[in-house]
Scaffold this active site. Structure first.
Site, PDB file in Angstrom:
ATOM      1  N   HIS A   1      -9.888  -6.951  14.707  1.00  0.00           N
ATOM      2  CA  HIS A   1     -10.041  -6.814  13.437  1.00  0.00           C
ATOM      3  C   HIS A   1     -10.043  -5.454  12.850  1.00  0.00           C
ATOM      4  O   HIS A   1     -10.418  -4.621  13.579  1.00  0.00           O
ATOM      5  CB  HIS A   1     -11.292  -7.613  12.758  1.00  0.00           C
ATOM      6  CG  HIS A   1     -12.443  -6.923  13.509  1.00  0.00           C
ATOM      7  ND1 HIS A   1     -13.287  -6.372  12.842  1.00  0.00           N
ATOM      8  CD2 HIS A   1     -13.214  -7.467  14.595  1.00  0.00           C
ATOM      9  CE1 HIS A   1     -14.474  -5.944  13.763  1.00  0.00           C
ATOM     10  NE2 HIS A   1     -14.443  -6.744  14.729  1.00  0.00           N
TER      11      HIS A   1
ATOM     12  N   GLU B   1     -13.902  -9.009   9.017  1.00  0.00           N
ATOM     13  CA  GLU B   1     -14.390  -9.841  10.051  1.00  0.00           C
ATOM     14  C   GLU B   1     -15.951  -9.868  10.057  1.00  0.00           C
ATOM     15  O   GLU B   1     -16.557 -10.745  10.385  1.00  0.00           O
ATOM     16  CB  GLU B   1     -13.994  -9.675  11.551  1.00  0.00           C
ATOM     17  CG  GLU B   1     -14.320 -10.473  12.827  1.00  0.00           C
ATOM     18  CD  GLU B   1     -15.684  -9.836  13.520  1.00  0.00           C
ATOM     19  OE1 GLU B   1     -16.216 -10.628  14.116  1.00  0.00           O
ATOM     20  OE2 GLU B   1     -16.329  -8.819  13.099  1.00  0.00           O
TER      21      GLU B   1
ATOM     22  N   ASP C   1     -11.665  -4.095  10.176  1.00  0.00           N
ATOM     23  CA  ASP C   1     -12.788  -3.523   9.452  1.00  0.00           C
ATOM     24  C   ASP C   1     -14.079  -3.213  10.453  1.00  0.00           C
ATOM     25  O   ASP C   1     -13.907  -3.449  11.548  1.00  0.00           O
ATOM     26  CB  ASP C   1     -13.526  -4.505   8.408  1.00  0.00           C
ATOM     27  CG  ASP C   1     -13.962  -5.713   9.113  1.00  0.00           C
ATOM     28  OD1 ASP C   1     -13.148  -6.265   9.966  1.00  0.00           O
ATOM     29  OD2 ASP C   1     -14.974  -6.122   8.919  1.00  0.00           O
TER      30      ASP C   1
END
Length: 479
Positions: free
Chosen positions: A76, A145, A78
């Protein structure tokens, strides 16, 4: 001069440093999503950027692997954004300030974003290579996420052909995860019926507890301030006359509550003080050195409050002490691994109700449904309501897996050590992705990244290199 340019593997750290200049906090990932898409465009790679900001990049297999089954590499984009007190770092605009210390990559005054920037660095280093043997690659980089797994919820897996997924979101080298818990937030609300009372107003606090992650640390039996304070209120209610005015405790639903506070009206304040004092001594003795900073202070003053009725006070106390808490079951396939649990993370007083917020987890979906049904029963019995939100499915352990033994073999060949096969009692995107693509064969792993989600987060340089060698090793086996 780049800070990480002398580190090995060079390409991995080069990409990690470049990524660290791009703001990528949860819910603010437009810039990093565009950066990922631009990476693919510059290399003439096929890519998809969806409305949620997820980016899928595809690369053909190398010579001899052209017709091999595709392999999915997933992470992910983020990161959790935390900074030291007094820092003026702007996570929406400023690059991270990287530095090297004692064999680790760190960020000055902020989280590092090794979770999960290292997944992007590994995957993009493969996409950028021309000398690493590998099958066709399908790299999936998801958004948001860290709070709700929004990207994984939104992604269209019909675009993906591979049936093996390498999720690089682990934080302990040598641990190969083969399952994770599903989760849901269950909120139980008890209607607040009030009446005006005058007399002694007492404030009872529980504070100084260590807290911790309600998934990965629930088995450690750390003190939960909400449950401890509920226990104190229960004794007060049984042994003297009290009325609850308000209760507030915990900061996040997925965190073991470290502090809580109840305001009560006490008919016999001297007796109430003695009850709390004696019970505090028992509780401190029970937790012993596990909770060395536990404090249970009490203050009092005279006043008038809109207190809960006797019946309503009893219902709230009943919910605090009698609803299930903690580990509810262990795995039968992996001895000692937590399978099912729940955490009373937040209690808060609202205008018309007392809300108790529980985070439920299980790696067996039927057990999750059973816990949810229990809370529906509690709500009915207490004359209240229940709400469910943010549910995501478990990634259930599969006894038969092609990729798991290959990963363990690759780790052994690279390090000479045996890998640990386990599951994690927390959420991973593998649960959502495998639910969208039944039969997906997943593993999750990563290098050592101590203290993630904190300003002490750091990435182990030597571990990063070993895991890189393991990834190359296993890809070579998937011909």
């Amino acid at each position: 001069m780049a800070v990480l340019e002398e580190l090995e593997p060079k390409k991995v750290f080069q990409i990690f440093e470049e990524l660290s200049s791009v703001p990528r906090g949860t819910f603010y990932d437009e810039k990093v999503s565009n950066w990922c898409a631009e990476f693919a465009r510059k290399r003439n790679l096929e890519y998809i950027q969806d409305e949620a900001g997820n980016v899928i990049i595809k690369k053909p297999g190398t010579l001899g692997y052209e017709n091999s089954d595709p392999v999915i590499i997933q992470g992910h984009m983020d990161m959790v954004c935390e900074k030291v007190e007094g820092s003026d770092h702007d996570f929406e605009n400023d690059p991270l300030e990287l530095y090297i210390e004692d064999g680790y990559v760190k960020a000055k005054g902020t989280t590092l974003g090794g979770d999960d920037g290292i997944a992007i660095a590994y995957a993009f280093a493969l996409l950028d290579s021309d000398d690493i043997p590998h099958p066709p690659l399908e790299v999936i980089v998801t958004t948001d996420e860290e709070i709700g797994m929004g990207g994984a919820n939104a992604i269209d897996m019909s675009q993906i052909k591979g049936n093996i997924l390498l999720n690089i979101d682990g934080e302990v080298e040598g641990v190969i995860l083969a399952g994770c818990a599903g989760g849901v937030l269950e909120t139980l609300k008890i209607p607040a019926q009030r009446e005006e009372k005058s007399g002694t107003v007492m404030t009872v606090q529980v504070k100084g507890l260590r807290g911790g992650h309600s998934g990965s640390q629930i088995h450690e039996q750390r003190g939960n301030a909400n449950k401890i304070l509920g226990r104190i209120l229960n004794h007060l209610d049984q042994e003297t006359d009290i009325a609850l005015v308000s209760f507030k405790g915990g900061s996040k639903d997925n965190v073991i509550a470290g502090s809580s506070e109840a305001v009560i009206m006490a008919a016999d304040p001297e007796k109430a003080q003695g009850i709390v004092r004696n019970l505090a001594a028992d509780i401190k003795a029970e937790f012993s050195s596990d909770e060395p900073d536990l404090q249970i202070p009490v203050t009092q003053e005279e006043g008038t409050e809109q207190a809960l009725t006797k019946e309503c006070t009893k219902k709230v106390i009943f919910a605090l002490v009698c609803t299930p808490y903690g580990v509810q079951g262990l795995s039968r396939d992996l001895p000692g691994v937590v399978e099912t649990s729940l955490n009373l993370g937040i209690v808060k007083t609202e205008e018309d109700s007392i809300a108790l917020m529980y985070y439920l987890r299980s790696s067996v979906n039927s057990q999750m449904q059973e816990l949810k049904s229990i809370f529906r029963t509690w709500a009915e019995m207490l004359g209240g309501t229940h709400e469910e939100s943010g549910e995501y499915p478990a990634w259930m352990y599969q006894k038969d897996s092609k990729i798991r033994p290959l990963m363990a073999e690759a780790y052994k060949e690279v390090t000479g050590k045996d890998a640990e096969i386990s599951t994690v009692h927390a959420g991973l995107e593998c649960g959502l992705l495998s639910a969208k693509k039944p039969g997906l064969d997943c593993v999750s792993f990563g290098p050592d990244i101590p203290d993630v989600h904190s300003v002490n987060e750091r990435l182990d340089i030597a571990s990063t290199e070993r895991v890189w060698e393991m990834i190359k090793n296993v890809l070579a086996k998937l011909k």
